[in-house]
Design a protein around this motif. Structure first.
Motif, PDB file in Angstrom:
ATOM      1  N   GLY A  52       0.784  -1.329  -0.063  1.00  0.00           N
ATOM      2  CA  GLY A  52      -0.088   0.074   0.105  1.00  0.00           C
ATOM      3  C   GLY A  52       0.798   1.381   0.081  1.00  0.00           C
ATOM      4  O   GLY A  52       0.378   2.198  -0.093  1.00  0.00           O
ATOM      5  N   ARG A  53       2.095   1.146   0.115  1.00  0.00           N
ATOM      6  CA  ARG A  53       2.900   2.218   0.362  1.00  0.00           C
ATOM      7  C   ARG A  53       3.048   3.459  -1.013  1.00  0.00           C
ATOM      8  O   ARG A  53       2.777   4.454  -0.628  1.00  0.00           O
ATOM      9  CB  ARG A  53       4.408   1.999   0.776  1.00  0.00           C
ATOM     10  N   ALA A  54       2.887   2.733  -2.203  1.00  0.00           N
ATOM     11  CA  ALA A  54       2.955   3.646  -3.330  1.00  0.00           C
ATOM     12  C   ALA A  54       1.733   4.389  -3.188  1.00  0.00           C
ATOM     13  O   ALA A  54       2.043   5.553  -3.661  1.00  0.00           O
ATOM     14  CB  ALA A  54       3.085   2.858  -4.412  1.00  0.00           C
ATOM     15  N   VAL A  55       0.552   4.039  -2.992  1.00  0.00           N
ATOM     16  CA  VAL A  55      -0.615   4.525  -3.017  1.00  0.00           C
ATOM     17  C   VAL A  55      -0.658   5.653  -1.803  1.00  0.00           C
ATOM     18  O   VAL A  55      -1.170   6.855  -2.084  1.00  0.00           O
ATOM     19  CB  VAL A  55      -1.894   3.711  -3.015  1.00  0.00           C
ATOM     20  N   LEU A  56      -0.255   5.311  -0.808  1.00  0.00           N
ATOM     21  CA  LEU A  56      -0.186   6.457   0.403  1.00  0.00           C
ATOM     22  C   LEU A  56       0.811   7.529   0.006  1.00  0.00           C
ATOM     23  O   LEU A  56       0.456   8.648   0.212  1.00  0.00           O
ATOM     24  CB  LEU A  56       0.247   5.819   1.505  1.00  0.00           C
ATOM     25  N   GLU A  57       1.934   7.133  -0.583  1.00  0.00           N
ATOM     26  CA  GLU A  57       2.846   8.298  -0.980  1.00  0.00           C
ATOM     27  C   GLU A  57       2.217   9.234  -2.096  1.00  0.00           C
ATOM     28  O   GLU A  57       2.408  10.385  -2.018  1.00  0.00           O
ATOM     29  CB  GLU A  57       4.114   7.643  -1.469  1.00  0.00           C
ATOM     30  N   LYS A  58       1.733   8.506  -3.116  1.00  0.00           N
ATOM     31  CA  LYS A  58       0.802   9.252  -4.303  1.00  0.00           C
ATOM     32  C   LYS A  58      -0.128  10.356  -3.616  1.00  0.00           C
ATOM     33  O   LYS A  58      -0.406  11.705  -3.941  1.00  0.00           O
ATOM     34  CB  LYS A  58       0.316   8.440  -5.117  1.00  0.00           C
ATOM     35  N   GLN A  59      -1.039   9.571  -2.652  1.00  0.00           N
ATOM     36  CA  GLN A  59      -2.241  10.576  -1.855  1.00  0.00           C
ATOM     37  C   GLN A  59      -1.602  11.652  -1.067  1.00  0.00           C
ATOM     38  O   GLN A  59      -2.199  12.740  -0.956  1.00  0.00           O
ATOM     39  CB  GLN A  59      -3.003   9.648  -1.076  1.00  0.00           C
ATOM     40  N   LYS A  60      -0.383  11.387  -0.626  1.00  0.00           N
ATOM     41  CA  LYS A  60       0.191  12.356   0.228  1.00  0.00           C
ATOM     42  C   LYS A  60       0.642  13.606  -0.438  1.00  0.00           C
ATOM     43  O   LYS A  60       0.347  14.762  -0.277  1.00  0.00           O
ATOM     44  CB  LYS A  60       1.143  11.929   1.249  1.00  0.00           C
ATOM     45  N   ALA A  61       1.312  13.210  -1.528  1.00  0.00           N
ATOM     46  CA  ALA A  61       1.799  14.320  -2.562  1.00  0.00           C
ATOM     47  C   ALA A  61       0.748  15.106  -3.324  1.00  0.00           C
ATOM     48  O   ALA A  61       0.691  16.351  -3.452  1.00  0.00           O
ATOM     49  CB  ALA A  61       2.732  13.450  -3.599  1.00  0.00           C
ATOM     50  N   ASP A  62      -0.337  14.168  -3.675  1.00  0.00           N
ATOM     51  CA  ASP A  62      -1.574  14.927  -4.576  1.00  0.00           C
ATOM     52  C   ASP A  62      -2.364  15.825  -3.502  1.00  0.00           C
ATOM     53  O   ASP A  62      -3.159  16.639  -3.870  1.00  0.00           O
ATOM     54  CB  ASP A  62      -2.329  13.926  -5.116  1.00  0.00           C
ATOM     55  N   GLY A  63      -2.282  15.342  -1.998  1.00  0.00           N
ATOM     56  CA  GLY A  63      -3.421  16.142  -1.168  1.00  0.00           C
ATOM     57  C   GLY A  63      -4.429  15.314  -0.953  1.00  0.00           C
ATOM     58  O   GLY A  63      -5.058  14.596  -1.836  1.00  0.00           O
ATOM     59  N   VAL A  64      -4.747  15.042   0.395  1.00  0.00           N
ATOM     60  CA  VAL A  64      -5.506  14.082   1.093  1.00  0.00           C
ATOM     61  C   VAL A  64      -6.847  14.711   0.786  1.00  0.00           C
ATOM     62  O   VAL A  64      -7.090  15.990   1.391  1.00  0.00           O
ATOM     63  CB  VAL A  64      -5.410  13.529   2.211  1.00  0.00           C
ATOM     64  N   PRO A  65      -7.982  14.466   0.143  1.00  0.00           N
ATOM     65  CA  PRO A  65      -9.216  15.066   0.003  1.00  0.00           C
ATOM     66  C   PRO A  65     -10.428  15.333   1.152  1.00  0.00           C
ATOM     67  O   PRO A  65     -10.859  16.130   1.662  1.00  0.00           O
ATOM     68  CB  PRO A  65     -10.093  14.343  -1.102  1.00  0.00           C
ATOM     69  N   ARG A  66     -10.088  14.206   2.176  1.00  0.00           N
ATOM     70  CA  ARG A  66     -10.782  14.137   3.417  1.00  0.00           C
ATOM     71  C   ARG A  66     -10.087  14.003   4.550  1.00  0.00           C
ATOM     72  O   ARG A  66      -9.017  13.353   4.697  1.00  0.00           O
ATOM     73  CB  ARG A  66     -11.961  13.006   3.175  1.00  0.00           C
ATOM     74  N   ALA A  67     -10.467  14.363   5.750  1.00  0.00           N
ATOM     75  CA  ALA A  67      -9.923  14.319   7.139  1.00  0.00           C
ATOM     76  C   ALA A  67     -10.797  13.755   8.051  1.00  0.00           C
ATOM     77  O   ALA A  67     -12.033  14.093   7.962  1.00  0.00           O
ATOM     78  CB  ALA A  67      -9.372  15.573   7.502  1.00  0.00           C
ATOM     79  N   LEU A  68     -10.583  13.042   8.909  1.00  0.00           N
ATOM     80  CA  LEU A  68     -11.254  12.549  10.158  1.00  0.00           C
ATOM     81  C   LEU A  68     -11.099  13.563  11.164  1.00  0.00           C
ATOM     82  O   LEU A  68      -9.742  13.912  11.693  1.00  0.00           O
ATOM     83  CB  LEU A  68     -11.000  11.343  10.746  1.00  0.00           C
ATOM     84  N   VAL A  69     -11.964  14.264  11.892  1.00  0.00           N
ATOM     85  CA  VAL A  69     -12.122  15.315  12.812  1.00  0.00           C
ATOM     86  C   VAL A  69     -12.712  14.994  14.015  1.00  0.00           C
ATOM     87  O   VAL A  69     -13.710  14.023  13.924  1.00  0.00           O
ATOM     88  CB  VAL A  69     -12.549  16.510  12.247  1.00  0.00           C
ATOM     89  N   GLY A  70     -12.601  15.341  15.198  1.00  0.00           N
ATOM     90  CA  GLY A  70     -13.200  15.394  16.472  1.00  0.00           C
ATOM     91  C   GLY A  70     -14.332  16.375  16.551  1.00  0.00           C
ATOM     92  O   GLY A  70     -14.084  17.716  16.200  1.00  0.00           O
ATOM     93  N   LEU A  71     -15.562  16.047  16.848  1.00  0.00           N
ATOM     94  CA  LEU A  71     -16.696  17.010  17.074  1.00  0.00           C
ATOM     95  C   LEU A  71     -17.193  16.916  18.557  1.00  0.00           C
ATOM     96  O   LEU A  71     -17.320  15.967  18.993  1.00  0.00           O
ATOM     97  CB  LEU A  71     -17.818  16.703  16.171  1.00  0.00           C
ATOM     98  N   VAL A  72     -17.514  18.090  18.939  1.00  0.00           N
ATOM     99  CA  VAL A  72     -18.328  18.114  20.184  1.00  0.00           C
ATOM    100  C   VAL A  72     -19.683  18.895  20.111  1.00  0.00           C
ATOM    101  O   VAL A  72     -19.644  19.915  19.337  1.00  0.00           O
ATOM    102  CB  VAL A  72     -17.413  18.809  21.340  1.00  0.00           C
ATOM    103  N   MET A  73     -20.746  18.611  20.440  1.00  0.00           N
ATOM    104  CA  MET A  73     -21.871  19.416  20.611  1.00  0.00           C
ATOM    105  C   MET A  73     -22.248  19.862  21.764  1.00  0.00           C
ATOM    106  O   MET A  73     -22.403  19.190  22.927  1.00  0.00           O
ATOM    107  CB  MET A  73     -23.004  18.570  19.785  1.00  0.00           C
ATOM    108  N   ASP A  74     -22.257  21.163  22.013  1.00  0.00           N
ATOM    109  CA  ASP A  74     -22.793  21.890  23.324  1.00  0.00           C
ATOM    110  C   ASP A  74     -24.199  21.774  23.530  1.00  0.00           C
ATOM    111  O   ASP A  74     -24.569  21.798  24.538  1.00  0.00           O
ATOM    112  CB  ASP A  74     -22.159  23.251  23.354  1.00  0.00           C
ATOM    113  N   GLU A  75     -24.989  21.811  22.376  1.00  0.00           N
ATOM    114  CA  GLU A  75     -26.595  21.704  22.793  1.00  0.00           C
ATOM    115  C   GLU A  75     -26.714  20.129  23.177  1.00  0.00           C
ATOM    116  O   GLU A  75     -25.983  19.318  23.006  1.00  0.00           O
ATOM    117  CB  GLU A  75     -27.205  22.257  21.377  1.00  0.00           C
ATOM    118  N   LYS A  76     -28.050  19.997  23.546  1.00  0.00           N
ATOM    119  CA  LYS A  76     -28.307  18.712  24.164  1.00  0.00           C
ATOM    120  C   LYS A  76     -28.821  17.844  22.771  1.00  0.00           C
ATOM    121  O   LYS A  76     -29.088  18.418  21.681  1.00  0.00           O
ATOM    122  CB  LYS A  76     -29.593  18.879  24.878  1.00  0.00           C
TER     123      LYS A  76
END
Lengths: 132, 361
Positions: free
Chosen positions: B265-289
């Motif tokens: 999988g390394r070759a694909v990871l290197e290419k994606q990293k060079a091209d720019g990763v389109p999506r990211a995993l983020v953390g969310l907090v909701m202050d409303e109920k």
């Protein structure tokens, strides 16, 4: 499982309804339902003044595990909501048929619609059918 | 056919509510999953994780094989018992599974993989192992109990022989020792200190009962899920799968791109990293109920994303989630809950560590 109070009527979808002395109908979810959902963490209440229709969703109870609609057992106008559930939704886990009531409806078609509801024995049977 | 761990009867006798999890009949809770969650954060709780798969790898070329098989580098493992978290990727860079690998000797490594991915993991490992002449041995004869919480280590140690107790007290984080016929690893999936104990099946019920007598609270998969999400740990199948690269799963920290190591999988990871990763995993907090849940739409100025893992955090008293969103999304993020857009905060996770909310949560 806790004993089901004899003055309640039920929907198959686990709501209970109690006709009070003044003719209004108090609504909650059954002890069986709270057991299925597990620890409740949020209740979305209807607003006083809302018109609800029998069989339509008008509140939401959410446990850690899942969100579940609460259906109106009878049609009419919402005249009270249990706003204490906002801070203590777990009251439904602790006392589903008492302090855990969700809202009160002033019914518009009670005589006809209550025919559609189950008595405690029929509800207990429907739970058993569900489990087998 | 539903599979059962050796502790199945024990769970039922404790009144557990059982559910199907990846083909296994497992305890969801023993009454209240929130109480079980707090027991782990404040004292000590235990989970039956015997459904997970232990695979022993033997052969002179085992390290070389694992340098090829895993995206993280087993060259980081230098002392006996040391553990490493890694993804195992397909040729497209997608995640086949996430796992923990333990170094024991140059010709013996131990890997623990997920239960739900058992069949495809073993098939993949066996297929790749042939070229390296590595023997793949599943250890279905072993059970596993995770004991987690601020008092977990002390309670486990109280049950051990003096020599094993001393070793277990000394072992560093993310490493394992052996003694008393147990494999005791200072690892976990809760964000608390503790051990994951691999035990011969025949001794598992007795160990569980001794832990219970020592004051360790049985905890089910419900609490396990809220604990791991608070701790900012991914769940395979929900937060990543074979169509997702580690870059898009918040797992860049587990990928080792040191020169000269040609892992799958390394070759694909290197290419994606060079091209720019389109999506990211983020953390969310909701202050409303309310509660954030898997599948809810996340609206951002950069486009829509979705909630991967979402729950009510018993420690924080509010909803938290992992979401996959278009790269660059930071503020003005909203979640569609039953048709209503509710504002959420995008945060750096973990949400909770060692019993307390992390800074900025």
């Amino acid at each position: 499982m806790n004993e089901i109070p004899g003055d309640l009527k039920f929907m198959k979808s686990h709501e209970w309804a109690r006709v009070e002395d003044n003719g209004n109908v108090t609504v909650g979810i059954s002890d069986h339902a709270q057991g299925l959902l597990g620890d409740l963490v949020y209740v979305e209440l209807p607003s006083v003044g809302d018109e609800v229709k029998a069989g339509n969703a008008c509140a939401v109870v959410e446990s850690v595990k899942a969100a579940s609609d609460v259906y109106a057992p009878v049609s009419g106008e919402v005249v009270a909501v249990n706003s204490a559930l906002g801070d203590k939704p777990e009251t439904i886990n602790e006392d589903a048929y008492g302090e855990g009531w969700i809202f009160v409806v002033k019914p518009s078609n009670l005589a006809e619609e209550s025919e559609e509801l189950l008595d405690p024995d029929a509800y207990a049977e429907s739970i058993e059918d569900e489990e087998h | 056919m539903t599979q059962k761990t050796i502790l199945n009867e024990t769970h039922r006798a404790l009144g557990a509510k059982m559910v199907d999890f990846g083909g296994w009949d497992m305890p969801l809770n023993y009454g209240s999953q929130i109480e079980e969650h707090h027991a782990v954060r404040r004292d000590a709780g235990m989970f039956d994780v015997s459904h997970m798969t232990v695979v022993d790898l033997h052969g002179a070329r085992t390290r070389e094989f694992l340098r090829h098989l895993f995206a993280n580098s087993v060259d980081k493992l230098k002392t006996r018992g040391k553990a490493l978290y890694s993804c195992m990727l397909n040729e497209q860079g997608g995640v086949i599974d996430d796992l923990i690998v333990y170094f024991l000797t140059e010709d013996f490594f131990r890997v623990v993989v997920n239960a739900a991915t058992h069949d495809k993991d073993l098939a993949w490992i066996e297929k790749q192992a042939k070229a390296f002449d590595v023997k793949v041995a599943e250890r279905a004869d072993l059970a596993m109990i995770a004991v987690q919480g601020p008092n977990a280590r002390a309670k486990v140690q109280s049950l051990l022989s003096p020599a094993t107790r001393e070793a277990a007290a000394k072992v560093g984080k993310f490493a394992a020792i052996e003694g008393d016929n147990l494999f005791i690893a200072r690892t976990g999936y809760t964000g608390e200190d503790g051990y994951e104990i691999i035990v011969p099946e025949g001794d598992a019920v007795s160990l569980w009962n001794k832990l219970k007598d020592a004051g360790v609270a049985p905890a089910g998969l419900g609490a396990r899920d809220t604990l791991r999400l608070e701790a900012g740990m991914n769940l395979y199948g929900q937060d990543m799968d074979e169509a997702i690269t580690p870059w898009e799963a918040g797992l860049a920290w587990t990928v080792s791109l040191e020169p000269g190591r040609d892992f799958i999988g390394r070759a694909v990871l290197e290419k994606q990293k060079a091209d720019g990763v389109p999506r990211a995993l983020v953390g969310l907090v909701m202050d409303e109920k309310g509660v954030l849940r898997h599948g809810q739409r996340v609206a951002t100025a950069q486009g829509d994303g979705e909630i991967l893992s979402g729950t009510f955090s018993p420690t924080l008293g509010k909803a938290i989630a992992f979401a996959r969103v278009p790269a660059g999304a930071t503020t003005g993020v909203e979640v569609d809950i039953r048709g209503k857009l509710v504002p959420v905060r995008l945060v750096k996770y973990p949400f909770v560590r060692d019993g307390k909310a992390c800074e900025g949560i």
